[in-house]
Write an enzyme that holds these catalytic residues in place. Structure first.
Site, PDB file in Angstrom:
ATOM      1  N   GLU A 166       4.845  -5.694   3.966  1.00  0.00           N
ATOM      2  CA  GLU A 166       4.626  -5.028   5.265  1.00  0.00           C
ATOM      3  C   GLU A 166       5.884  -5.142   6.127  1.00  0.00           C
ATOM      4  O   GLU A 166       6.648  -6.101   5.997  1.00  0.00           O
ATOM      5  CB  GLU A 166       3.447  -5.676   5.999  1.00  0.00           C
ATOM      6  CG  GLU A 166       2.086  -5.378   5.408  1.00  0.00           C
ATOM      7  CD  GLU A 166       1.627  -3.943   5.643  1.00  0.00           C
ATOM      8  OE1 GLU A 166       2.242  -3.217   6.461  1.00  0.00           O
ATOM      9  OE2 GLU A 166       0.656  -3.548   4.983  1.00  0.00           O
ATOM     10  N   HIS A 179       4.087   4.038  12.253  1.00  0.00           N
ATOM     11  CA  HIS A 179       2.969   4.803  12.830  1.00  0.00           C
ATOM     12  C   HIS A 179       3.430   5.778  13.931  1.00  0.00           C
ATOM     13  O   HIS A 179       2.606   6.470  14.515  1.00  0.00           O
ATOM     14  CB  HIS A 179       1.863   3.886  13.385  1.00  0.00           C
ATOM     15  CG  HIS A 179       1.167   3.067  12.331  1.00  0.00           C
ATOM     16  ND1 HIS A 179      -0.152   2.677  12.435  1.00  0.00           N
ATOM     17  CD2 HIS A 179       1.594   2.586  11.135  1.00  0.00           C
ATOM     18  CE1 HIS A 179      -0.485   1.962  11.360  1.00  0.00           C
ATOM     19  NE2 HIS A 179       0.566   1.900  10.563  1.00  0.00           N
ATOM     20  N   ASP A 194       6.495   1.667   6.746  1.00  0.00           N
ATOM     21  CA  ASP A 194       5.145   1.127   6.496  1.00  0.00           C
ATOM     22  C   ASP A 194       4.459   1.940   5.406  1.00  0.00           C
ATOM     23  O   ASP A 194       3.703   2.834   5.704  1.00  0.00           O
ATOM     24  CB  ASP A 194       4.353   1.167   7.808  1.00  0.00           C
ATOM     25  CG  ASP A 194       3.024   0.472   7.705  1.00  0.00           C
ATOM     26  OD1 ASP A 194       2.752  -0.172   6.682  1.00  0.00           O
ATOM     27  OD2 ASP A 194       2.241   0.580   8.665  1.00  0.00           O
ATOM     28  N   ASP A 228      -0.635   4.206   0.808  1.00  0.00           N
ATOM     29  CA  ASP A 228      -1.190   5.158   1.780  1.00  0.00           C
ATOM     30  C   ASP A 228      -0.424   5.043   3.097  1.00  0.00           C
ATOM     31  O   ASP A 228       0.201   4.013   3.385  1.00  0.00           O
ATOM     32  CB  ASP A 228      -2.699   4.963   1.990  1.00  0.00           C
ATOM     33  CG  ASP A 228      -3.067   3.583   2.530  1.00  0.00           C
ATOM     34  OD1 ASP A 228      -2.412   2.597   2.154  1.00  0.00           O
ATOM     35  OD2 ASP A 228      -4.011   3.497   3.349  1.00  0.00           O
ATOM     36  N   GLU A 245      -5.101   0.791   2.759  1.00  0.00           N
ATOM     37  CA  GLU A 245      -4.787  -0.267   3.711  1.00  0.00           C
ATOM     38  C   GLU A 245      -4.902   0.257   5.129  1.00  0.00           C
ATOM     39  O   GLU A 245      -5.366  -0.433   6.020  1.00  0.00           O
ATOM     40  CB  GLU A 245      -3.363  -0.815   3.475  1.00  0.00           C
ATOM     41  CG  GLU A 245      -3.124  -2.205   4.055  1.00  0.00           C
ATOM     42  CD  GLU A 245      -2.716  -2.188   5.516  1.00  0.00           C
ATOM     43  OE1 GLU A 245      -2.844  -3.221   6.186  1.00  0.00           O
ATOM     44  OE2 GLU A 245      -2.269  -1.146   6.016  1.00  0.00           O
ATOM     45  N   GLU A 246      -4.481   1.508   5.306  1.00  0.00           N
ATOM     46  CA  GLU A 246      -4.509   2.105   6.654  1.00  0.00           C
ATOM     47  C   GLU A 246      -5.890   2.665   6.984  1.00  0.00           C
ATOM     48  O   GLU A 246      -6.135   3.073   8.117  1.00  0.00           O
ATOM     49  CB  GLU A 246      -3.458   3.227   6.760  1.00  0.00           C
ATOM     50  CG  GLU A 246      -2.028   2.795   6.418  1.00  0.00           C
ATOM     51  CD  GLU A 246      -1.378   1.934   7.491  1.00  0.00           C
ATOM     52  OE1 GLU A 246      -2.077   1.485   8.420  1.00  0.00           O
ATOM     53  OE2 GLU A 246      -0.168   1.700   7.386  1.00  0.00           O
ATOM     54  N   HIS A 272       0.835  -1.209   0.000  1.00  0.00           N
ATOM     55  CA  HIS A 272       0.000   0.000   0.000  1.00  0.00           C
ATOM     56  C   HIS A 272       0.867   1.255   0.000  1.00  0.00           C
ATOM     57  O   HIS A 272       1.903   1.301   0.675  1.00  0.00           O
ATOM     58  CB  HIS A 272      -0.953   0.010   1.196  1.00  0.00           C
ATOM     59  CG  HIS A 272      -0.274  -0.004   2.543  1.00  0.00           C
ATOM     60  ND1 HIS A 272       0.063   1.139   3.226  1.00  0.00           N
ATOM     61  CD2 HIS A 272       0.125  -1.028   3.344  1.00  0.00           C
ATOM     62  CE1 HIS A 272       0.620   0.820   4.371  1.00  0.00           C
ATOM     63  NE2 HIS A 272       0.683  -0.486   4.474  1.00  0.00           N
TER      64      HIS A 272
END
Ligand SMILES: [Zn+2]
Length: 404
Positions: free
Chosen positions: A174, A372, A111, A80, A145-146, A78
């Protein structure tokens, strides 16, 4: 295709270009354009698709394929990223992609834009050294995805199925390594379901409980029953399933009122000994058995009249049995890093939960320690190593004709 016509991409520069697109879900901010441009230069046919659904933002996605023959090796991921969070906590601009002391900083470096850049760089090196593979390489990249994960991978897979577009095996990038590149490959994931219990009572004066019906003792009994015994003890590849009560709400600030309603919220992370359906049946049985108060409800009271349960599933547990595919990745990791990665199913969910319905899927990417968080970063040297690992996986896969 002649080996001299394709560019060779630097994973660091490409990661930086992706980081400089602030693609916080649901925004794309040009990230897929950067990626599609690189892939087109390598000879991929890029298909862009925007999916919509009422109540959720529109999302851009990309499916790109190099070659038309099977077997088709797919990289998934992903573009995003999660929001920056506490902006004041960052010591760098989260979208400047600065390198300091051998570390590349930015939201999405771990990520997982770094891994996506490594996908592309690995393919470009393979092409430069060996020419086009005997089969196909594809990338399935979503921008959702997030976020709600509704207009992303799931719908791209549906779109592919409608067109008979087949992938034979899939590696998701990932960030799977807890501490050091080479720590861990994920060969499965736990499932996740959430539940909302609402117990219905009757509000009244605290001094006249016979005129009211207090939902609080009922809810306390129900929640206690859910927590009374472990769901299982784990198995060879999974830790024990876990039910976590995350909230109990009555919202009554008054000492002389019996409240009319009480609610609880829980989440279960479960292994392959359960399914969302089997767990819901187990939960309903526990709640039915404990919601009633024998002293006041009567022998023939219907438990269902006293509460409602709403449950949502966000993924079933799955396991890709250790075998040729995990060995292929493991061997590549070992050759590049010298480490023997653990085969694990720990952590949260990922889009692998959708891909597992189509083909064998495993996950290996960068170190996830700062994902994150503020000051998300990766080691620049890890990007180079990851590119080598992905290239070696591709080489090994096509050397055995995709027979895994
Ligand atoms: Zn991710």
């Amino acid at each position: 295709m002649s080996t001299s016509t394709v560019p060779v991409f630097d994973p660091v520069a490409l990661t930086q270009s992706l980081i400089r697109c602030p693609s916080v879900t649901p925004a794309d901010a040009g990230a897929l354009d950067v990626l599609a441009q690189a892939l087109t230069a390598l000879g991929f046919v890029c298909q862009r698709m925007t999916f919509s659904e009422e109540g959720t933002p529109d999302i851009d996605n990309l499916y790109a394929r190099l070659g038309t023959q099977g077997p088709n090796f797919c990289f998934a991921g992903h573009t995003d990223v999660v929001p920056v969070g506490n902006a004041g906590g960052w010591t760098v601009d989260p979208f400047a992609a600065e390198i300091r002391d051998g570390k590349l900083y930015g939201r999405g470096t771990a990520d997982m834009k770094g891994a996506i850049a490594a996908f592309v760089a690995a393919v470009s090196r393979l092409m430069a050294e060996q020419g086009a593979p005997d089969g196909s390489i594809s990338l399935l990249i979503t921008g959702d995805e997030e976020g709600p994960s509704i207009n992303g991978t799931r719908k791209v897979l549906d779109w592919m199925a409608e067109r008979g577009e087949n992938i034979d095996v899939c590696l998701v990038g990932e960030p799977t390594n807890p501490r050091v590149l080479g720590d861990m490959i994920k060969i499965g994931r736990r499932g996740s379901i959430s539940g909302w219990i609402t117990v219905h009572g009757t509000q009244g004066h605290v001094a006249y409980p016979h005129l009211a019906n207090n939902p609080v003792p009922r809810l306390v009994r129900m929640v206690s029953a859910l927590l009374a015994e472990p769901l299982d003890h784990g198995n060879d590849f999974f830790q024990p399933s876990n039910l976590e009560v995350v909230s109990i709400d009555v919202g009554n600030p008054t000492t002389n009122i019996i409240p009319g309603e009480a609610r609880a919220l829980f989440n279960i992370r479960f292994n392959t000994q359960h399914t969302a359906t089997s767990l819901e049946a187990w939960i309903r049985a526990k709640l039915d058995a404990t919601v009633l108060d024998p002293a006041r409800d009567g022998a023939d009271a219907d438990p269902a009249a006293f509460y409602t349960l709403k449950m949502t599933e966000s993924g079933e547990a799955f396991l890709t049995q250790p075998g040729p595919f995990s060995r292929l990745i493991s061997d590549a990791v070992q050759a590049v890093t010298g480490m023997t990665p653990e085969l694990s199913t720990s952590g949260g969910t990922s889009d692998a939960r959708f891909i597992k319905n189509v083909c064998p899927v495993a996950e290996f990417g960068l170190v996830g320690q700062t994902m994150h968080k503020v000051n998300e970063h990766i080691a620049v040297e890890d990007l180079e190593k990851l590119t080598q690992i992905y290239q070696q996986v591709l080489t090994g896969y096509f050397a055995i004709g995709g027979r895994i």
